[in-house]
Design a protein around this motif. Structure first.
Motif, PDB file in Angstrom:
ATOM      1  N   ILE A   1       0.797  -1.496  -0.026  1.00  0.00           N
ATOM      2  CA  ILE A   1       0.303  -0.430  -0.279  1.00  0.00           C
ATOM      3  C   ILE A   1       0.822   1.196   0.013  1.00  0.00           C
ATOM      4  CG2 ILE A   1      -2.250  -1.036   1.229  1.00  0.00           C
ATOM      5  CD1 ILE A   1      -0.969   0.602   3.845  1.00  0.00           C
ATOM      6  N   PRO A   2       0.153   2.774  -0.612  1.00  0.00           N
ATOM      7  CA  PRO A   2       1.031   3.792  -0.777  1.00  0.00           C
ATOM      8  C   PRO A   2       1.606   4.236   0.990  1.00  0.00           C
ATOM      9  CG  PRO A   2      -0.971   3.867  -2.284  1.00  0.00           C
ATOM     10  CD  PRO A   2      -0.699   3.056  -0.929  1.00  0.00           C
ATOM     11  N   VAL A   3       2.610   4.516   1.527  1.00  0.00           N
ATOM     12  CA  VAL A   3       2.491   4.543   3.492  1.00  0.00           C
ATOM     13  C   VAL A   3       3.614   6.319   2.803  1.00  0.00           C
ATOM     14  CG1 VAL A   3       4.543   4.930   5.145  1.00  0.00           C
ATOM     15  CG2 VAL A   3       3.530   2.307   4.047  1.00  0.00           C
ATOM     16  N   VAL A   4       2.740   6.973   3.413  1.00  0.00           N
ATOM     17  CA  VAL A   4       3.175   8.309   3.046  1.00  0.00           C
ATOM     18  C   VAL A   4       3.707   8.975   3.945  1.00  0.00           C
ATOM     19  CG1 VAL A   4       2.163  10.719   2.821  1.00  0.00           C
ATOM     20  CG2 VAL A   4       1.162   8.803   1.450  1.00  0.00           C
ATOM     21  N   ASN A   5       5.797   9.882   4.774  1.00  0.00           N
ATOM     22  CA  ASN A   5       5.944   9.614   5.523  1.00  0.00           C
ATOM     23  C   ASN A   5       6.164  11.461   5.689  1.00  0.00           C
ATOM     24  OD1 ASN A   5       7.881   7.547   6.256  1.00  0.00           O
ATOM     25  ND2 ASN A   5       8.027   7.994   3.990  1.00  0.00           N
ATOM     26  N   VAL A   6       5.108  12.143   6.991  1.00  0.00           N
ATOM     27  CA  VAL A   6       4.735  13.065   7.151  1.00  0.00           C
ATOM     28  C   VAL A   6       5.725  13.945   7.929  1.00  0.00           C
ATOM     29  CG1 VAL A   6       3.069  15.058   7.671  1.00  0.00           C
ATOM     30  CG2 VAL A   6       2.503  12.374   6.805  1.00  0.00           C
ATOM     31  N   ASN A   7       6.256  15.225   8.497  1.00  0.00           N
ATOM     32  CA  ASN A   7       7.100  16.113   8.791  1.00  0.00           C
ATOM     33  C   ASN A   7       6.599  17.291   8.768  1.00  0.00           C
ATOM     34  OD1 ASN A   7       9.039  17.422  10.721  1.00  0.00           O
ATOM     35  ND2 ASN A   7      10.107  16.777  10.035  1.00  0.00           N
ATOM     36  N   ASN A   8       5.345  17.564   9.860  1.00  0.00           N
ATOM     37  CA  ASN A   8       5.373  19.213  10.196  1.00  0.00           C
ATOM     38  C   ASN A   8       5.288  19.500  11.521  1.00  0.00           C
ATOM     39  OD1 ASN A   8       3.788  20.707   8.171  1.00  0.00           O
ATOM     40  ND2 ASN A   8       1.872  20.145   8.551  1.00  0.00           N
ATOM     41  N   ASN A   9       6.824  19.397  12.243  1.00  0.00           N
ATOM     42  CA  ASN A   9       6.570  19.807  13.565  1.00  0.00           C
ATOM     43  C   ASN A   9       6.310  19.292  14.644  1.00  0.00           C
ATOM     44  OD1 ASN A   9       9.393  20.808  13.131  1.00  0.00           O
ATOM     45  ND2 ASN A   9       8.748  22.958  12.748  1.00  0.00           N
ATOM     46  N   CYS A  10       5.616  19.693  15.555  1.00  0.00           N
ATOM     47  CA  CYS A  10       5.107  18.783  16.937  1.00  0.00           C
ATOM     48  C   CYS A  10       3.760  18.765  16.446  1.00  0.00           C
ATOM     49  CB  CYS A  10       4.478  19.837  17.671  1.00  0.00           C
ATOM     50  SG  CYS A  10       6.778  20.682  18.627  1.00  0.00           S
ATOM     51  N   SER A  11       2.864  19.279  15.443  1.00  0.00           N
ATOM     52  CA  SER A  11       1.634  18.892  14.771  1.00  0.00           C
ATOM     53  C   SER A  11       1.208  17.338  14.228  1.00  0.00           C
ATOM     54  CB  SER A  11       0.881  20.021  14.322  1.00  0.00           C
ATOM     55  OG  SER A  11       2.026  20.806  13.081  1.00  0.00           O
ATOM     56  N   THR A  12       3.002  17.341  13.456  1.00  0.00           N
ATOM     57  CA  THR A  12       2.458  16.340  12.931  1.00  0.00           C
ATOM     58  C   THR A  12       2.043  14.651  13.146  1.00  0.00           C
ATOM     59  OG1 THR A  12       5.991  16.267  12.262  1.00  0.00           O
ATOM     60  CG2 THR A  12       4.436  14.245  12.242  1.00  0.00           C
ATOM     61  N   GLY A  13       2.148  14.356  14.345  1.00  0.00           N
ATOM     62  CA  GLY A  13       0.953  13.351  14.112  1.00  0.00           C
ATOM     63  C   GLY A  13      -0.427  13.685  13.834  1.00  0.00           C
ATOM     64  N   SER A  14      -1.502  14.744  14.225  1.00  0.00           N
ATOM     65  CA  SER A  14      -2.209  15.444  13.630  1.00  0.00           C
ATOM     66  C   SER A  14      -2.445  15.318  11.832  1.00  0.00           C
ATOM     67  CB  SER A  14      -2.908  16.486  14.476  1.00  0.00           C
ATOM     68  OG  SER A  14      -2.979  16.380  15.670  1.00  0.00           O
ATOM     69  N   SER A  15      -1.235  15.810  11.616  1.00  0.00           N
ATOM     70  CA  SER A  15      -1.604  16.503   9.934  1.00  0.00           C
ATOM     71  C   SER A  15      -0.857  14.530   9.388  1.00  0.00           C
ATOM     72  CB  SER A  15       0.274  16.905   9.640  1.00  0.00           C
ATOM     73  OG  SER A  15       0.580  17.726  10.539  1.00  0.00           O
ATOM     74  N   ALA A  16      -0.981  14.194   9.659  1.00  0.00           N
ATOM     75  CA  ALA A  16      -1.220  12.424   9.738  1.00  0.00           C
ATOM     76  C   ALA A  16      -2.646  11.822   9.625  1.00  0.00           C
ATOM     77  CB  ALA A  16      -0.005  11.267   9.940  1.00  0.00           C
ATOM     78  N   LEU A  17      -3.377  12.563  10.991  1.00  0.00           N
ATOM     79  CA  LEU A  17      -4.497  11.422  10.737  1.00  0.00           C
ATOM     80  C   LEU A  17      -5.355  12.642  10.040  1.00  0.00           C
ATOM     81  CD1 LEU A  17      -6.391  10.469  12.385  1.00  0.00           C
ATOM     82  CD2 LEU A  17      -6.962  12.688  14.214  1.00  0.00           C
ATOM     83  N   PHE A  18      -5.202  14.197   9.915  1.00  0.00           N
ATOM     84  CA  PHE A  18      -5.768  15.098   8.814  1.00  0.00           C
ATOM     85  C   PHE A  18      -5.915  14.148   7.347  1.00  0.00           C
ATOM     86  CE2 PHE A  18      -5.441  18.233   5.433  1.00  0.00           C
ATOM     87  CZ  PHE A  18      -6.753  19.173   6.161  1.00  0.00           C
ATOM     88  N   LEU A  19      -4.469  13.606   6.891  1.00  0.00           N
ATOM     89  CA  LEU A  19      -4.271  13.298   5.577  1.00  0.00           C
ATOM     90  C   LEU A  19      -5.542  11.778   5.638  1.00  0.00           C
ATOM     91  CD1 LEU A  19      -0.694  13.741   5.085  1.00  0.00           C
ATOM     92  CD2 LEU A  19      -2.811  14.672   3.706  1.00  0.00           C
ATOM     93  N   ALA A  20      -4.770  11.094   6.422  1.00  0.00           N
ATOM     94  CA  ALA A  20      -6.081   9.962   7.337  1.00  0.00           C
ATOM     95  C   ALA A  20      -7.553   9.818   6.873  1.00  0.00           C
ATOM     96  CB  ALA A  20      -5.621   8.893   8.145  1.00  0.00           C
ATOM     97  N   ARG A  21      -8.538  10.946   7.707  1.00  0.00           N
ATOM     98  CA  ARG A  21      -9.154  11.343   7.717  1.00  0.00           C
ATOM     99  C   ARG A  21      -9.528  11.736   6.231  1.00  0.00           C
ATOM    100  NH1 ARG A  21     -11.813  16.083   6.340  1.00  0.00           N
ATOM    101  NH2 ARG A  21      -9.706  16.906   6.836  1.00  0.00           N
ATOM    102  N   GLN A  22      -9.023  12.685   5.800  1.00  0.00           N
ATOM    103  CA  GLN A  22      -9.118  13.514   4.367  1.00  0.00           C
ATOM    104  C   GLN A  22      -9.162  12.464   2.973  1.00  0.00           C
ATOM    105  OE1 GLN A  22      -5.967  16.202   2.031  1.00  0.00           O
ATOM    106  NE2 GLN A  22      -7.777  17.813   3.040  1.00  0.00           N
ATOM    107  N   ALA A  23      -8.341  11.401   3.272  1.00  0.00           N
ATOM    108  CA  ALA A  23      -8.972  10.163   2.246  1.00  0.00           C
ATOM    109  C   ALA A  23      -9.846   9.339   2.095  1.00  0.00           C
ATOM    110  CB  ALA A  23      -7.222   9.615   2.598  1.00  0.00           C
ATOM    111  N   VAL A  24     -10.050   9.126   3.415  1.00  0.00           N
ATOM    112  CA  VAL A  24     -11.290   8.222   3.631  1.00  0.00           C
ATOM    113  C   VAL A  24     -12.981   9.273   4.035  1.00  0.00           C
ATOM    114  CG1 VAL A  24     -12.637   7.309   5.905  1.00  0.00           C
ATOM    115  CG2 VAL A  24     -10.489   6.706   5.890  1.00  0.00           C
ATOM    116  N   ALA A  25     -13.338  10.680   3.844  1.00  0.00           N
ATOM    117  CA  ALA A  25     -13.864  11.355   3.806  1.00  0.00           C
ATOM    118  C   ALA A  25     -13.849  11.609   2.350  1.00  0.00           C
ATOM    119  CB  ALA A  25     -13.672  12.674   4.597  1.00  0.00           C
TER     120      ALA A  25
END
Length: 396
Positions: A73-97
């Motif tokens: 599967i596609p694995v996308v690496n994310v780096n957004n400083n201290c908001s990194t975890g929520s940025s990964a969640l944002f992308l996962a939620r966006q993909a589903v929604a």
């Protein structure tokens, strides 16, 4: 976005001090497996993965997930400083929604070292150069103080000068964090402290003392996000839905207002929160539990106002009235927050997600907030990005 996104499973590992940590790939794989097990779904059914970390080589996300499964599967690496975890969640939620996938995994981890945060490269322009330039007229640089502490310490001092806030109020926030963390087996610092002990700890910058600053921490957390149809087909728990979510970055006001609070993300927070409230029809008065980004006690106080939990300038009264804890109006950081649970940068946003899912399910144990049907999450990264997420408990 045409359909709802549900958090069907969460998992995390106990946060630790750097000298006690396992490798990032071990922690990451464990958190992912726990989220999948909590959801009751096989990794083979996950269609995309978003993996967040700040201090690590490229494709560390694959290194953490390959032990879980080699599914292509596609694995996308994310780096957004201290908001990194929520940025990964944002992308996962966006993909589903959006309908791009039916099921996505968001994973975050960090294997940190002892000491304050530092820049990784000295041979190129710092992403904080524009922030440093804006802050320079407002405060002197202290070469001995951690750079993040200078930003957030300066923001706390700004609040003190504008509204007469006392340093002891920041200490009270740190004390509250330890009280909440005492009931969290995932937290690093669970021993209790007093305001006097917080104030007597070594000075860092401005009003900040060491016990008002989050510790360097290692850990991992994950969430399985899926559509309602996917949950129904596979018999998953769809009782926690992302009702609204927003990500913001800086605007001109950050750099032009002459205000250290805005340098550290006040406007990012206020804008993201306003978008979430407008999209959901929920107001701050409807909230009973919030996990917010308390990297420093000063930022927790500022964020109360940025999120609209209390009017601007009234955060000290909010704290002293006990409205930020059990028995008050809204329990902030029942997990102990970054100050006491710890702050492994890539994992923090997903650890916040896990705590709020447990709160909404009614499975948070001694940390449980009564009558929770809505939960708000705030995750901030200097440089900058802010993610605010509103979760709701719905009929399964």
């Amino acid at each position: 976005m045409s359909r709802s996104a549900h958090v069907a499973g969460v998992g995390m590992v106990p946060f630790t001090k750097p000298r006690e940590t396992q490798g990032y790939e071990v922690m990451g794989a464990r958190a992912a497996r726990e989220a999948l097990q909590d959801a009751g779904v096989d990794y083979d059914l996950v269609q995309q993965a978003y993996v967040g970390y700040v201090y690590g080589d490229s494709t560390s996300g694959q290194a953490a997930l390959y032990p879980v499964g080699l599914t292509g599967i596609p694995v996308v690496n994310v780096n957004n400083n201290c908001s990194t975890g929520s940025s990964a969640l944002f992308l996962a939620r966006q993909a589903v929604a959006s309908g791009a996938v039916e099921c996505a995994l968001a994973l975050g981890f960090e294997q940190m070292v002892n000491g304050a945060l530092a820049m990784g490269y000295s041979d190129r322009t710092s992403p904080f150069a524009i922030f440093d330039e804006a802050a320079r007229p407002m405060q002197e640089r202290d070469e001995k103080a951690p750079f993040a502490a200078q930003y957030f310490g300066g923001a706390g001092r700004e609040h003190m000068e504008r509204y007469g806030t006392e340093q002891a109020t920041f200490a009270a926030i740190a004390v509250k964090a330890r009280k909440h963390a005492a009931n969290n087996p995932y937290a690093v610092f669970r021993e209790q402290v007093t305001e006097e002990e917080v104030l007597a700890s070594p000075a860092i910058y401005g009003p900040l003392t060491r016990l008002m600053c989050c510790p360097p921490t290692c850990g991992a957390a994950a969430a399985v996000v899926c559509s309602e149809d996917f949950a129904r087909r596979h018999g998953l728990d769809a009782s926690v839905v992302v009702r609204a979510q927003a990500m913001t970055t800086d605007t001109a006001s950050t750099f032009e207002a002459g205000d250290m609070r805005r340098i550290v993300g006040y406007d990012l927070t206020a804008s993201a929160a306003a978008q979430v409230y407008e999209a959901s029809g929920v107001s701050p008065e409807d909230l009973r539990v919030v996990e917010l980004h308390d990297c420093f006690a000063t930022n927790e106080l500022i964020t109360y106002e940025g999120l609209g939990l209390t009017p601007e300038g009234s955060a000290e009264k909010f704290v002293r009235a006990g409205d930020n804890t059990y028995g008050g109006r809204v329990v902030t950081n029942p997990s102990g927050g970054l100050l006491s649970k710890g702050h492994p940068l890539g994992a923090t946003g997903l650890a916040q997600c896990a705590e709020l899912v447990w709160q909404l399910r009614g499975t948070a144990g001694a940390r449980q907030v009564d009558g929770v049907t809505l939960a708000l999450q705030h995750n901030l990264g200097l440089g900058g990005a802010c993610v605010v997420t509103l979760y709701e408990r719905v009929a399964a």
